[in-house]
Design a protein around this motif. Structure first.
Motif, PDB file in Angstrom:
ATOM      1  N   PHE A  59      -1.599 -16.194  -4.033  1.00 56.23           N
ATOM      2  CA  PHE A  59      -2.722 -15.833  -3.548  1.00 56.23           C
ATOM      3  C   PHE A  59      -2.978 -14.273  -3.594  1.00 56.23           C
ATOM      4  O   PHE A  59      -3.818 -13.698  -4.068  1.00 56.23           O
ATOM      5  N   ARG A  60      -2.168 -13.464  -3.014  1.00 58.78           N
ATOM      6  CA  ARG A  60      -1.810 -12.119  -2.989  1.00 58.78           C
ATOM      7  C   ARG A  60      -1.074 -11.789  -4.125  1.00 58.78           C
ATOM      8  O   ARG A  60       0.196 -12.075  -3.962  1.00 58.78           O
ATOM      9  N   ASN A  61      -1.154 -10.481  -4.723  1.00 58.13           N
ATOM     10  CA  ASN A  61      -0.283  -9.876  -5.710  1.00 58.13           C
ATOM     11  C   ASN A  61      -0.458  -8.723  -5.684  1.00 58.13           C
ATOM     12  O   ASN A  61      -1.215  -7.880  -6.125  1.00 58.13           O
ATOM     13  N   VAL A  62       0.641  -8.187  -5.034  1.00 56.66           N
ATOM     14  CA  VAL A  62       0.985  -6.525  -4.898  1.00 56.66           C
ATOM     15  C   VAL A  62       1.916  -6.098  -5.838  1.00 56.66           C
ATOM     16  O   VAL A  62       2.913  -6.816  -6.252  1.00 56.66           O
ATOM     17  N   VAL A  63       1.317  -5.167  -6.503  1.00 60.64           N
ATOM     18  CA  VAL A  63       2.370  -4.346  -7.557  1.00 60.64           C
ATOM     19  C   VAL A  63       2.064  -3.003  -7.435  1.00 60.64           C
ATOM     20  O   VAL A  63       1.266  -2.470  -7.097  1.00 60.64           O
ATOM     21  N   PRO A  64       3.329  -2.226  -7.632  1.00 58.56           N
ATOM     22  CA  PRO A  64       4.836  -2.972  -7.845  1.00 58.56           C
ATOM     23  C   PRO A  64       5.342  -3.462  -6.693  1.00 58.56           C
ATOM     24  O   PRO A  64       5.190  -3.291  -5.574  1.00 58.56           O
ATOM     25  N   LYS A  65       6.624  -3.789  -7.087  1.00 54.51           N
ATOM     26  CA  LYS A  65       7.207  -4.598  -5.923  1.00 54.51           C
ATOM     27  C   LYS A  65       7.853  -3.488  -4.710  1.00 54.51           C
ATOM     28  O   LYS A  65       7.812  -4.149  -3.701  1.00 54.51           O
ATOM     29  N   PHE A  66       7.903  -2.286  -4.929  1.00 49.60           N
ATOM     30  CA  PHE A  66       8.429  -1.354  -3.728  1.00 49.60           C
ATOM     31  C   PHE A  66       7.360  -1.310  -2.634  1.00 49.60           C
ATOM     32  O   PHE A  66       7.511  -1.090  -1.750  1.00 49.60           O
ATOM     33  N   VAL A  67       6.168  -1.445  -3.344  1.00 53.76           N
ATOM     34  CA  VAL A  67       4.728  -1.288  -2.582  1.00 53.76           C
ATOM     35  C   VAL A  67       4.772  -2.559  -1.652  1.00 53.76           C
ATOM     36  O   VAL A  67       4.449  -2.641  -0.403  1.00 53.76           O
ATOM     37  N   GLU A  68       4.909  -3.841  -2.144  1.00 52.96           N
ATOM     38  CA  GLU A  68       5.127  -5.109  -1.484  1.00 52.96           C
ATOM     39  C   GLU A  68       6.145  -5.197  -0.399  1.00 52.96           C
ATOM     40  O   GLU A  68       5.745  -5.378   0.690  1.00 52.96           O
ATOM     41  N   ASP A  69       7.024  -4.523  -0.740  1.00 54.08           N
ATOM     42  CA  ASP A  69       8.294  -4.505   0.227  1.00 54.08           C
ATOM     43  C   ASP A  69       7.893  -3.568   1.499  1.00 54.08           C
ATOM     44  O   ASP A  69       7.909  -3.769   2.700  1.00 54.08           O
ATOM     45  N   MET A  70       7.344  -2.361   1.113  1.00 52.58           N
ATOM     46  CA  MET A  70       6.776  -1.379   1.967  1.00 52.58           C
ATOM     47  C   MET A  70       5.926  -1.936   2.910  1.00 52.58           C
ATOM     48  O   MET A  70       5.669  -1.808   4.158  1.00 52.58           O
ATOM     49  N   LEU A  71       4.920  -2.848   2.382  1.00 55.10           N
ATOM     50  CA  LEU A  71       3.681  -3.443   3.328  1.00 55.10           C
ATOM     51  C   LEU A  71       4.214  -4.419   4.141  1.00 55.10           C
ATOM     52  O   LEU A  71       3.799  -4.496   5.336  1.00 55.10           O
ATOM     53  N   LYS A  72       5.282  -5.278   3.793  1.00 56.65           N
ATOM     54  CA  LYS A  72       6.025  -6.087   4.602  1.00 56.65           C
ATOM     55  C   LYS A  72       6.485  -5.280   5.792  1.00 56.65           C
ATOM     56  O   LYS A  72       6.476  -5.873   7.130  1.00 56.65           O
ATOM     57  N   GLU A  73       7.194  -4.367   5.426  1.00 58.28           N
ATOM     58  CA  GLU A  73       7.977  -3.824   6.598  1.00 58.28           C
ATOM     59  C   GLU A  73       6.930  -2.895   7.545  1.00 58.28           C
ATOM     60  O   GLU A  73       7.191  -2.937   8.714  1.00 58.28           O
ATOM     61  N   HIS A  74       5.871  -2.506   6.939  1.00 60.78           N
ATOM     62  CA  HIS A  74       4.742  -2.074   7.856  1.00 60.78           C
ATOM     63  C   HIS A  74       4.085  -3.011   8.549  1.00 60.78           C
ATOM     64  O   HIS A  74       3.893  -2.639   9.919  1.00 60.78           O
ATOM     65  N   GLN A  75       3.941  -4.058   8.164  1.00 59.31           N
ATOM     66  CA  GLN A  75       3.321  -5.295   8.880  1.00 59.31           C
ATOM     67  C   GLN A  75       4.190  -5.757  10.074  1.00 59.31           C
ATOM     68  O   GLN A  75       3.655  -5.980  11.205  1.00 59.31           O
ATOM     69  N   GLN A  76       5.354  -5.785   9.711  1.00 56.97           N
ATOM     70  CA  GLN A  76       6.409  -6.231  10.679  1.00 56.97           C
ATOM     71  C   GLN A  76       6.428  -5.155  11.938  1.00 56.97           C
ATOM     72  O   GLN A  76       6.401  -5.427  12.863  1.00 56.97           O
ATOM     73  N   LYS A  77       6.452  -3.817  11.483  1.00 55.58           N
ATOM     74  CA  LYS A  77       6.413  -2.582  12.470  1.00 55.58           C
ATOM     75  C   LYS A  77       5.373  -2.670  13.438  1.00 55.58           C
ATOM     76  O   LYS A  77       5.328  -2.106  14.541  1.00 55.58           O
ATOM     77  N   ALA A  78       4.200  -3.044  12.798  1.00 56.23           N
ATOM     78  CA  ALA A  78       2.994  -3.109  13.479  1.00 56.23           C
ATOM     79  C   ALA A  78       2.807  -3.696  14.844  1.00 56.23           C
ATOM     80  O   ALA A  78       2.148  -3.645  15.831  1.00 56.23           O
ATOM     81  N   TRP A  79       3.700  -4.792  14.853  1.00 57.17           N
ATOM     82  CA  TRP A  79       3.798  -5.563  16.225  1.00 57.17           C
ATOM     83  C   TRP A  79       4.368  -4.513  17.457  1.00 57.17           C
ATOM     84  O   TRP A  79       4.223  -4.860  18.499  1.00 57.17           O
ATOM     85  N   ASP A  80       5.021  -3.683  17.062  1.00 61.33           N
ATOM     86  CA  ASP A  80       5.783  -2.735  18.038  1.00 61.33           C
ATOM     87  C   ASP A  80       4.939  -1.395  18.256  1.00 61.33           C
ATOM     88  O   ASP A  80       5.563  -0.483  19.005  1.00 61.33           O
ATOM     89  N   VAL A  81       3.686  -1.197  17.485  1.00 65.14           N
ATOM     90  CA  VAL A  81       3.127  -0.019  17.749  1.00 65.14           C
ATOM     91  C   VAL A  81       2.675   0.256  19.125  1.00 65.14           C
ATOM     92  O   VAL A  81       2.160  -0.650  19.716  1.00 65.14           O
ATOM     93  N   THR A  82       2.845   1.423  19.882  1.00 62.90           N
ATOM     94  CA  THR A  82       2.055   1.665  21.054  1.00 62.90           C
ATOM     95  C   THR A  82       1.238   2.836  20.955  1.00 62.90           C
ATOM     96  O   THR A  82       0.948   3.294  20.048  1.00 62.90           O
TER      97      THR A  82
END
Length: 270
Positions: free
Chosen positions: A246-269
């Motif tokens: 469904f979602r197609n992020v290119v290039p792969k290093f950006v996909e990895d960055m986005l996944k890390e960003h979304q995970q960290k978003a749960w801890d933002v204060t």
């Protein structure tokens, strides 16, 4: 390779849209390249002729904000709508003129949704399979300083596409997003120039030099100036395919960055 498809591409007068239209036509798909203004029609038709692609690539004026252009487009018989047209307004969210925000949402969300709704309705009435592909952005999944308004339109488009994908499964109509990284097509660079039409050091809290430095930090690195041919090659594969993510992020290093960003978003204060 998927069977040959009839594909309409909006925003095909330059960049990803033009490159994908040419690439799909070379593979034998029947492509209609919708471009915003008449000079783009002339220029792209000349290029099509030079490439010998007249049998597969048709160029038409299609400003998605023009009712007459849209009504004409709805007479075309297509299997896939590749909704690629868009504009970008940048600048500090707390100072950008709201009329520019409205314009950005009109072009990037409301008009693409309206066009997609009408093609979807045609396919449902005709009991036909169909597919809508939206050009979103890496910015549809995170929000960098200075680009908040543009990426908010892509956040909205992500929600629209996700809901449509679920709602339309029972009609055998597919929906996907394509989320490019920061490719050097000129689009991001032009968007970064837009705030300087209205930013005024005598009126705004955000100073022009400060804004320029923010943009340079994002677009002035190799990661902000990627080769667009990589993205075009990916689009050529994704758009006509009968199966895919469904979602197609290119290039792969950006996909990895986005996944890390979304995970960290749960801890933002705050």
């Amino acid at each position: 390779m998927a069977d040959k498809k009839r594909i309409l591409i909006t925003g095909a007068g330059s960049g990803f849209g033009e490159g994908t239209a040419i690439g799909l036509a070379k593979l034998g798909h029947q492509v209609i390249a919708g471009v915003q203004i008449s000079p783009q029609v002339t220029a792209l038709r000349k290029k099509v002729e030079e490439l010998g692609l007249e049998a597969n690539l048709r160029v038409e004026k299609l400003d998605i904000l023009d009712t007459y252009d849209v009504n004409y487009a709805l007479t075309w018989d297509i299997d896939i709508l590749f909704s690629n047209a868009g504009i970008g307004e940048a600048g500090p969210v707390f100072e950008i003129p709201v009329d520019l925000v409205r314009r950005n949402f009109e072009t990037n969300v409301f008009a693409p949704l309206h066009l997609a709704q009408q093609f979807v309705a045609k396919w449902i009435k005709e009991k036909r399979k169909g597919k809508v592909v939206f050009t979103s952005s890496m910015g549809g999944l995170f929000t960098p300083d200075g680009f908040g308004i543009y990426v908010s339109t892509k956040h909205a488009l992500e929600a629209v596409a996700e809901a449509m994908a679920s709602e339309l499964k029972r009609y055998n109509i597919q929906v996907q997003t394509i989320n490019p990284g920061a490719y050097l097509t000129g689009y991001n660079e032009t968007m970064a120039d837009n705030p300087f039409r209205w930013l005024d050091d005598n009126k705004n809290f955000t100073k022009r030099a400060e804004m320029r430095a923010t943009f340079d930090s994002l677009l002035g690195t190799p990661q902000g100036r990627l080769d667009p041919n990589e993205m075009i090659e990916a689009m050529i594969k994704i758009v006509p395919a009968d199966k895919g993510k469904f979602r197609n992020v290119v290039p792969k290093f950006v996909e990895d960055m986005l996944k890390e960003h979304q995970q960290k978003a749960w801890d933002v204060t705050i």
